[in-house]
Write an enzyme that holds these catalytic residues in place. Structure first.
Site, PDB file in Angstrom:
ATOM      1  N   SER A 162       0.870  -1.189   0.000  1.00  0.00           N
ATOM      2  CA  SER A 162       0.000   0.000   0.000  1.00  0.00           C
ATOM      3  C   SER A 162       0.897   1.226   0.000  1.00  0.00           C
ATOM      4  O   SER A 162       2.082   1.140   0.375  1.00  0.00           O
ATOM      5  CB  SER A 162      -0.837  -0.011   1.286  1.00  0.00           C
ATOM      6  N   TYR A 175      -2.280  -1.358  10.403  1.00  0.00           N
ATOM      7  CA  TYR A 175      -2.218  -1.448   8.932  1.00  0.00           C
ATOM      8  C   TYR A 175      -0.887  -0.912   8.411  1.00  0.00           C
ATOM      9  O   TYR A 175      -0.225  -1.550   7.580  1.00  0.00           O
ATOM     10  CB  TYR A 175      -3.402  -0.648   8.354  1.00  0.00           C
TER      11      TYR A 175
HETATM   12  P1  NAD Z   1     -11.572  -5.819  -0.167  1.00  0.00           P
HETATM   13  O1  NAD Z   1     -12.133  -5.714   1.212  1.00  0.00           O
HETATM   14  O2  NAD Z   1     -12.412  -5.430  -1.338  1.00  0.00           O
HETATM   15  O3  NAD Z   1     -11.025  -7.286  -0.440  1.00  0.00           O
HETATM   16  C1  NAD Z   1     -10.305  -7.986   0.519  1.00  0.00           C
HETATM   17  C2  NAD Z   1     -10.266  -9.439   0.145  1.00  0.00           C
HETATM   18  O4  NAD Z   1      -9.559 -10.147   1.176  1.00  0.00           O
HETATM   19  C3  NAD Z   1     -11.648 -10.070   0.049  1.00  0.00           C
HETATM   20  O5  NAD Z   1     -11.643 -11.050  -0.974  1.00  0.00           O
HETATM   21  C4  NAD Z   1     -11.807 -10.742   1.415  1.00  0.00           C
HETATM   22  O6  NAD Z   1     -12.734 -11.812   1.420  1.00  0.00           O
HETATM   23  C5  NAD Z   1     -10.386 -11.210   1.641  1.00  0.00           C
HETATM   24  N1  NAD Z   1     -10.085 -11.498   3.031  1.00  0.00           N
HETATM   25  C6  NAD Z   1     -10.233 -10.704   4.114  1.00  0.00           C
HETATM   26  N2  NAD Z   1      -9.870 -11.356   5.219  1.00  0.00           N
HETATM   27  C7  NAD Z   1      -9.475 -12.598   4.832  1.00  0.00           C
HETATM   28  C8  NAD Z   1      -9.005 -13.744   5.510  1.00  0.00           C
HETATM   29  N3  NAD Z   1      -8.857 -13.774   6.833  1.00  0.00           N
HETATM   30  N4  NAD Z   1      -8.700 -14.834   4.779  1.00  0.00           N
HETATM   31  C9  NAD Z   1      -8.884 -14.848   3.434  1.00  0.00           C
HETATM   32  N5  NAD Z   1      -9.315 -13.797   2.732  1.00  0.00           N
HETATM   33  C10 NAD Z   1      -9.613 -12.689   3.447  1.00  0.00           C
HETATM   34  O7  NAD Z   1     -10.226  -4.955  -0.117  1.00  0.00           O
HETATM   35  P2  NAD Z   1      -9.287  -4.360  -1.273  1.00  0.00           P
HETATM   36  O8  NAD Z   1      -9.371  -2.895  -1.180  1.00  0.00           O
HETATM   37  O9  NAD Z   1      -9.496  -5.041  -2.557  1.00  0.00           O
HETATM   38  O10 NAD Z   1      -7.859  -4.759  -0.664  1.00  0.00           O
HETATM   39  C11 NAD Z   1      -7.020  -5.751  -1.215  1.00  0.00           C
HETATM   40  C12 NAD Z   1      -5.594  -5.479  -0.769  1.00  0.00           C
HETATM   41  O11 NAD Z   1      -5.179  -4.220  -1.297  1.00  0.00           O
HETATM   42  C13 NAD Z   1      -5.435  -5.402   0.746  1.00  0.00           C
HETATM   43  O12 NAD Z   1      -4.220  -5.999   1.124  1.00  0.00           O
HETATM   44  C14 NAD Z   1      -5.394  -3.905   0.995  1.00  0.00           C
HETATM   45  O13 NAD Z   1      -4.678  -3.592   2.162  1.00  0.00           O
HETATM   46  C15 NAD Z   1      -4.659  -3.435  -0.249  1.00  0.00           C
HETATM   47  N6  NAD Z   1      -4.856  -2.031  -0.558  1.00  0.00           N
HETATM   48  C16 NAD Z   1      -6.092  -1.529  -0.830  1.00  0.00           C
HETATM   49  C17 NAD Z   1      -6.206  -0.173  -1.132  1.00  0.00           C
HETATM   50  C18 NAD Z   1      -7.525   0.460  -1.471  1.00  0.00           C
HETATM   51  O14 NAD Z   1      -7.575   1.701  -1.599  1.00  0.00           O
HETATM   52  N7  NAD Z   1      -8.577  -0.282  -1.673  1.00  0.00           N
HETATM   53  C19 NAD Z   1      -5.078   0.649  -1.136  1.00  0.00           C
HETATM   54  C20 NAD Z   1      -3.839   0.099  -0.845  1.00  0.00           C
HETATM   55  C21 NAD Z   1      -3.737  -1.251  -0.569  1.00  0.00           C
END
Ligand code: NAD
Length: 280
Positions: A162, A175
């Site tokens: 991130s 985080y």
């Molecule tokens: P999201 O909530 O849409 O998706 C998260 C996914 O992880 C889902 O499929 C969920 O079911 C799964 N998950 C959660 N806990 C779990 C567990 N214990 N075991 C198995 N699967 C699990 O979130 P996102 O925004 O798509 O985030 C995905 C990644 O990207 C994360 O690591 C997040 O930190 C990172 N990220 C997101 C953003 C953003 O702006 N959305 C920015 C930077 C980094």
């Protein structure tokens, strides 16, 4: 043309591989039932890669997504429900994927959760959960796939960190600590594999409009008594100079690039896709 190639066989090769540079490869994408992970799984499948989906959600919706990926992109697509807070479940997922697809060539550590609170009120069990899912799961999965990647002398590990792996924000102790940890882990794995055709890199997204961020927008709207639209604009204005969300498709395309031979000497990098967030 190689010595034994006929024009027909060359044409055949290109129709199989052009646009499908990862044909014959297999990937696990953790947390791919939603958001960025789903975008990455779709991008890898479009490039010809078999995929293992993982994450939580409604069984029927997950099955629809799995079948659609398999059908649209003519790849094998499996689902594994491993809870990434459980190291044993992670090992079992990798074993099952290896058994059913023959190999795991690409590991994308994407699953992640968020929790926000000032540190003095941060519940220790939330700290433990964020560290387990966002950081320790990467360690357990990488540790388990490296031996087979070394055996086949090829592999790609892509960790979804991130902008918060590079810089901090208030109220995100767990985080930010986990994501900085992911970048440290990425560098160590890259060094330990540096003389091999296995690479390990991190992608550092800024704001991407997914359920994880929609929850933060809703919390902000409620806290500040403003509309969802206003909260969305304010969230971007705070951090992301472009004023635009990055998209799951862009993170997917970056992942496919990191899996290419063009990226073979990108090692231990933390690559921002963040609308200028960390350029400030
Ligand atoms: P999201 O909530 O849409 O998706 C998260 C996914 O992880 C889902 O499929 C969920 O079911 C799964 N998950 C959660 N806990 C779990 C567990 N214990 N075991 C198995 N699967 C699990 O979130 P996102 O925004 O798509 O985030 C995905 C990644 O990207 C994360 O690591 C997040 O930190 C990172 N990220 C997101 C953003 C953003 O702006 N959305 C920015 C930077 C980094």
């Amino acid at each position: 043309m190689a010595r034994n190639d006929t024009p027909e066989s060359v044409a055949g090769k290109s129709s199989q591989t052009v646009g499908r540079p990862l044909a014959g490869r297999s990937a696990i994408v953790t947390g791919s039932t939603s958001g960025i992970g789903l975008g990455i799984a779709q991008s890898l499948a479009r490039a010809g890669c078999n995929v293992v989906l993982n994450g939580f959600g409604e069984a029927e919706a997950i099955e629809r997504e799995r079948a659609k990926i398999a059908g649209d992109f003519d790849v094998k697509a499996m689902f594994n429900p491993a809870d990434l807070s459980n190291p044993v479940a992670i090992l079992e997922m990798i074993e099952a994927a290896t058994k059913e697809l023959g190999q795991v060539d690409v590991l994308v550590n994407n699953a992640g959760i968020q929790y926000t609170s000032p540190i003095e009120a941060f519940p220790p069990e939330r700290w433990d959960a964020v560290i387990a899912i966002n950081l320790s799961s990467n360690f357990h999965a990488i540790r388990a796939v490296i031996p087979q990647m070394r055996e086949r002398n090829w592999g790609r590990i892509v960790n979804i960190a991130s902008a918060h792996g590079l810089v901090a924000s208030v109220e995100k102790a767990a985080y930010v600590a986990a994501k900085h940890g992911v970048i440290g882990l990425t560098k160590v794995v890259a060094l330990e594999t540096a003389t091999t055709p296995i690479t390990c890199n991190a992608i550092c997204p800024g704001w991407v409009l997914t359920p994880l961020v929609e929850r933060q927008i809703a919390e902000r709207a409620a806290r500040e008594n403003i509309s969802i639209d206003q909260a969305r604009l304010d969230l971007l204005a705070d951090k992301q100079p472009s004023g635009h969300f990055a998209t799951p498709e862009q993170i997917g395309a970056m992942t496919v690039f990191l899996c290419s031979e063009a990226a073979a000497e990108i090692r231990g990098a933390a690559l921002p896709v963040d609308g200028g967030w960390t350029a400030q």
